[in-house]
Write a protein that holds these residues in place. Structure first.
Motif, PDB file in Angstrom:
ATOM      1  N   ILE A   1      -2.850   8.803   0.309  1.00 16.02           N
ATOM      2  CA  ILE A   1      -3.430  10.147   0.412  1.00 16.02           C
ATOM      3  C   ILE A   1      -4.804  10.138   1.086  1.00 16.02           C
ATOM      4  O   ILE A   1      -5.070  10.938   1.962  1.00 16.02           O
ATOM      5  N   ASP A   2      -5.679   9.218   0.665  1.00 14.57           N
ATOM      6  CA  ASP A   2      -7.057   9.242   1.175  1.00 14.57           C
ATOM      7  C   ASP A   2      -7.694   7.855   1.027  1.00 14.57           C
ATOM      8  O   ASP A   2      -7.822   7.355  -0.101  1.00 14.57           O
ATOM      9  N   THR A   3      -8.084   7.264   2.135  1.00 13.56           N
ATOM     10  CA  THR A   3      -8.638   5.912   2.120  1.00 13.56           C
ATOM     11  C   THR A   3      -9.952   5.833   1.357  1.00 13.56           C
ATOM     12  O   THR A   3     -10.208   4.861   0.644  1.00 13.56           O
ATOM     13  N   VAL A   4     -10.800   6.849   1.497  1.00 19.16           N
ATOM     14  CA  VAL A   4     -12.091   6.841   0.803  1.00 19.16           C
ATOM     15  C   VAL A   4     -11.872   6.857  -0.712  1.00 19.16           C
ATOM     16  O   VAL A   4     -12.481   6.086  -1.458  1.00 19.16           O
ATOM     17  N   ALA A   5     -10.995   7.736  -1.172  1.00 21.64           N
ATOM     18  CA  ALA A   5     -10.697   7.803  -2.607  1.00 21.64           C
ATOM     19  C   ALA A   5     -10.080   6.496  -3.086  1.00 21.64           C
ATOM     20  O   ALA A   5     -10.370   6.028  -4.190  1.00 21.64           O
ATOM     21  N   PHE A   6      -9.248   5.897  -2.259  1.00 22.61           N
ATOM     22  CA  PHE A   6      -8.631   4.612  -2.581  1.00 22.61           C
ATOM     23  C   PHE A   6      -9.703   3.546  -2.805  1.00 22.61           C
ATOM     24  O   PHE A   6      -9.682   2.819  -3.805  1.00 22.61           O
ATOM     25  N   VAL A   7     -10.682   3.469  -1.911  1.00 26.73           N
ATOM     26  CA  VAL A   7     -11.759   2.480  -2.042  1.00 26.73           C
ATOM     27  C   VAL A   7     -12.633   2.798  -3.249  1.00 26.73           C
ATOM     28  O   VAL A   7     -13.032   1.894  -3.990  1.00 26.73           O
ATOM     29  N   ARG A   8     -12.931   4.075  -3.483  1.00 27.51           N
ATOM     30  CA  ARG A   8     -13.714   4.460  -4.666  1.00 27.51           C
ATOM     31  C   ARG A   8     -13.028   4.007  -5.948  1.00 27.51           C
ATOM     32  O   ARG A   8     -13.652   3.408  -6.824  1.00 27.51           O
TER      33      ARG A   8
END
Length: 155
Positions: free
Chosen positions: A119-126
């Motif tokens: 869904i979202d790479t930034v959220a994944f890393v967070r």
């Protein structure tokens, strides 16, 4: 259903309809005591899940706790609420249909990371930074470097 405003137990359902993903029923309620209006959701629960922590400690699965952690990871990201709800419902269904009532916390974390990565790479890393207990910038750098396609790493 107890009224969230006054605590009264005499509430009436005024409207009931399925959510867009048909994973739950949305009910608008009215409290006879204070006149307050509020919304509740009814979902199918296949089985009671117990989370087994890495320490061996056990606690009841809490969908709201899972939702909070996902929403924190997605904070200020351009993802529609309906998409988040579908993802959350999908994660819970995967866990419930695994055939086991005892679910390792690692399985939950990996399932969430898998869903967030799509869904979202930034959220994944967070989320990964908390789940994998990053200690500093080097941990982020190593993780993000591993995410990059091999072609762009040379480039």
């Amino acid at each position: 259903m107890r009224c969230p405003f006054c605590g009264g137990t005499d509430t009436q359902v005024k409207d009931s309809r399925p959510t867009e993903d048909h994973g739950s029923i949305r009910r608008r309620r009215l409290c006879s005591a204070c006149g307050g209006r509020f919304t509740t959701y009814e979902r199918v629960q296949l089985r009671d899940l117990v989370v087994v922590k890495t320490s061996g400690r056990r606690e009841d699965f809490d969908r709201d706790k899972l939702e909070r952690s996902i929403r924190i990871a997605l904070r200020k990201r351009p993802i529609e609420a309906e998409r988040v709800n579908k993802m959350l419902t999908g994660i819970v269904r995967r866990l419930e249909s695994s055939g086991e009532s005892d679910v390792p916390s690692t399985l939950i974390g990996e399932t969430v990371m898998d869903a967030l990565s799509r869904i979202d790479t930034v959220a994944f890393v967070r989320f990964a930074s908390v789940y994998m207990n990053f200690q500093g910038a080097n941990d982020f750098e190593s993780f993000v470097t591993a995410l990059r396609p091999k072609d762009s790493a040379e480039g």
